[in-house]
Design an enzyme around this catalytic site. Structure first.
Site, PDB file in Angstrom:
ATOM      1  N   CYS A 127       0.852  -1.200   0.000  1.00 42.83           N
ATOM      2  CA  CYS A 127       0.000   0.000   0.000  1.00 42.83           C
ATOM      3  C   CYS A 127       0.883   1.244   0.000  1.00 42.83           C
ATOM      4  O   CYS A 127       2.012   1.219   0.473  1.00 42.83           O
ATOM      5  CB  CYS A 127      -0.869  -0.040   1.259  1.00 42.83           C
ATOM      6  SG  CYS A 127      -1.956   1.365   1.499  1.00 42.83           S
ATOM      7  N   HIS A 158       0.501  -3.589   6.480  1.00 36.82           N
ATOM      8  CA  HIS A 158      -0.645  -3.328   7.369  1.00 36.82           C
ATOM      9  C   HIS A 158      -1.964  -3.819   6.793  1.00 36.82           C
ATOM     10  O   HIS A 158      -3.015  -3.547   7.354  1.00 36.82           O
ATOM     11  CB  HIS A 158      -0.734  -1.827   7.674  1.00 36.82           C
ATOM     12  CG  HIS A 158      -0.976  -1.002   6.449  1.00 36.82           C
ATOM     13  ND1 HIS A 158       0.019  -0.655   5.586  1.00 36.82           N
ATOM     14  CD2 HIS A 158      -2.114  -0.518   5.917  1.00 36.82           C
ATOM     15  CE1 HIS A 158      -0.494   0.030   4.575  1.00 36.82           C
ATOM     16  NE2 HIS A 158      -1.790   0.126   4.756  1.00 36.82           N
ATOM     17  N   SER A 160       0.801   3.737   1.885  1.00 36.92           N
ATOM     18  CA  SER A 160       1.232   4.155   3.226  1.00 36.92           C
ATOM     19  C   SER A 160       2.562   3.491   3.580  1.00 36.92           C
ATOM     20  O   SER A 160       3.436   4.117   4.170  1.00 36.92           O
ATOM     21  CB  SER A 160       0.174   3.798   4.266  1.00 36.92           C
ATOM     22  OG  SER A 160      -1.067   4.301   3.860  1.00 36.92           O
ATOM     23  N   HIS A 200       5.413   5.317   1.768  1.00 33.30           N
ATOM     24  CA  HIS A 200       5.817   6.577   2.406  1.00 33.30           C
ATOM     25  C   HIS A 200       6.955   6.359   3.399  1.00 33.30           C
ATOM     26  O   HIS A 200       7.873   7.161   3.494  1.00 33.30           O
ATOM     27  CB  HIS A 200       4.650   7.173   3.190  1.00 33.30           C
ATOM     28  CG  HIS A 200       3.729   8.020   2.370  1.00 33.30           C
ATOM     29  ND1 HIS A 200       4.172   8.862   1.388  1.00 33.30           N
ATOM     30  CD2 HIS A 200       2.380   8.163   2.414  1.00 33.30           C
ATOM     31  CE1 HIS A 200       3.130   9.491   0.859  1.00 33.30           C
ATOM     32  NE2 HIS A 200       2.031   9.087   1.459  1.00 33.30           N
ATOM     33  N   CYS A 234      -7.265  -3.014   4.428  1.00 34.74           N
ATOM     34  CA  CYS A 234      -7.026  -1.576   4.222  1.00 34.74           C
ATOM     35  C   CYS A 234      -7.803  -1.029   3.027  1.00 34.74           C
ATOM     36  O   CYS A 234      -8.752  -0.280   3.201  1.00 34.74           O
ATOM     37  CB  CYS A 234      -5.534  -1.255   4.069  1.00 34.74           C
ATOM     38  SG  CYS A 234      -5.225   0.504   3.711  1.00 34.74           S
TER      39      CYS A 234
HETATM   40 ZN   LIG Z   1      -3.073   0.936   3.373  1.00 35.85          ZN
END
Ligand SMILES: [Zn+2]
Ligand SMILES: [Zn+2]
Length: 363
Positions: A38, A59, A40, A43, A164
């Protein structure tokens, strides 16, 4: 067991042998079957957001319970589960108010388990946990409040996405914005989460669903998932195009990238009384700016959205029913799978914008 470790920002992940302690009280050990890659996570790999290192990222995941610690009564060994990246305490002001995704525990568990320790270590040094999930690994130990038992009928690959992308995207539409039937919706960014905003808007009964992206293959996918119109922001100004398609502005706009300039576009494309939702997680120093007079005079709203504002234990089973009724397309979201050893390829593909969702699938 093996896990992908981020030792240093900007460097490839290292897939290495890692020690994992057994679950303590109110904890669960899960054998990971599938885990998503993902933005995130990206990042933190790139350093756009800071996190204590070394860490095992990941996650969005699903798997099978291997072992439970004392006092665990909601799952047992062999159960299929989705991992939730917002564990909850059940007794803070947010949990009491029925909003457990905002639980106070989140600020306490940065890099750690809820008791302030870690179960992961590498060559004798502790490794940080990520959001109490750390699923880029063959196994994970997580709090009991971070697992949700699901039917064995749901493929675990699809279930991982409910951890997610799907829950965040659809939740942004139905929970955060509460999109009304017949309304108009603009979606900026149609990657793994944004494509779920598109299909969430379709399920919510939006009449006009406008997908905005820079990548033609994503706009084509957005049409398959429910977009009625697509705009390539490389070719035309999305704000003007949306205003003309909606006779003056969209009722709702979703920013699913994490860029302040695009949040501004999401606000500017709104009709009077419209609601913009910031879903994409921005880098640390990003600040949002909007033109003040137009914001006030047009009664616009800008809201943040964490985890689809979802009441996870109630919402995820509903999303599964929508999938089983063929109203939500989940199998179609998985456009590439990789073994854990090829995690860096999966991360590079995400960074390039290939496909919709890449999954690491454990052997
Ligand atoms: Zn995510
Ligand atoms: Zn709480």
């Amino acid at each position: 067991m093996r896990a992908a470790i981020l030792h240093e920002v900007g460097k490839p992940l290292a897939v290495e042998a890692v020690a994992l302690e057994p679950p303590r009280a109110r904890e669960v050990a899960v054998r990971i079957t599938a885990t998503g890659v993902c933005h995130s996570d990206l990042h933190y790999i790139k350093g756009d957001l800071a996190f204590p290192l070394p860490v095992v990222l990941g996650h969005e995941a699903a798997g099978v319970v291997a072992e439970v610690g004392s006092g665990v009564d909601s799952v047992r060994a062999g159960d299929h589960v989705i991992l939730l990246f917002a564990p909850s305490c059940g007794r803070c002001r947010y949990c009491d108010a029925g909003r457990p995704h905002l639980c106070e525990m989140r600020s306490r568990v940065r890099g750690k388990m809820p008791d302030g320790t870690t179960r992961l270590s590498w060559q004798g040094q502790p490794l940080h946990h990520f959001t109490c999930v750390s699923s880029w690994a063959e196994m994970a130990v997580v709090p009991e409040s971070g697992v949700l038992r699901i039917s064995e009928e749901v493929p675990l690959t699809v279930a991982a996405l409910l951890g997610c992308a799907v829950t965040t995207g659809v939740g942004a539409v139905v929970n955060t914005a509460r999109v009304q039937p017949g309304s108009s919706v603009a979606v900026f960014g149609t990657g793994g989460v944004g494509i779920n905003v598109v299909q969430g808007a379709r399920v919510a009964g939006a009449a006009t669903i406008i997908a905005v992206d820079l990548l033609e293959h994503r706009l084509e996918a957005a049409r398959r998932f429910g977009a009625t119109h697509t705009i390539n922001a490389k070719e035309e100004d999305p704000v003007r195009a949306i205003q003309s398609l909606t006779r003056g502005g969209a009722d709702y706009a979703f920013e699913v990238i994490g860029r302040a300039t695009v949040v501004r576009q999401a606000v500017e494309c709104l009709a009077r009384g419209g609601v913009a939702v910031a879903v994409g997680l921005p880098p640390t120093r990003e600040e949002y700016a909007v033109a003040g007079p137009a914001f006030v005079l047009n009664e616009r709203t800008l809201r943040g959205c964490f985890y689809g504002s979802a009441t996870l234990r109630a919402d995820i089973p509903r999303l599964i029913e929508l999938y089983q009724g063929k109203r939500l397309l989940l199998d179609e979201l998985v456009t590439a799978t990789y073994p854990l050893d090829r995690v860096n390829e999966a991360v590079a593909a995400l960074d390039r914008g290939d496909g919709l969702r890449g999954l690491l699938v454990m052997g």
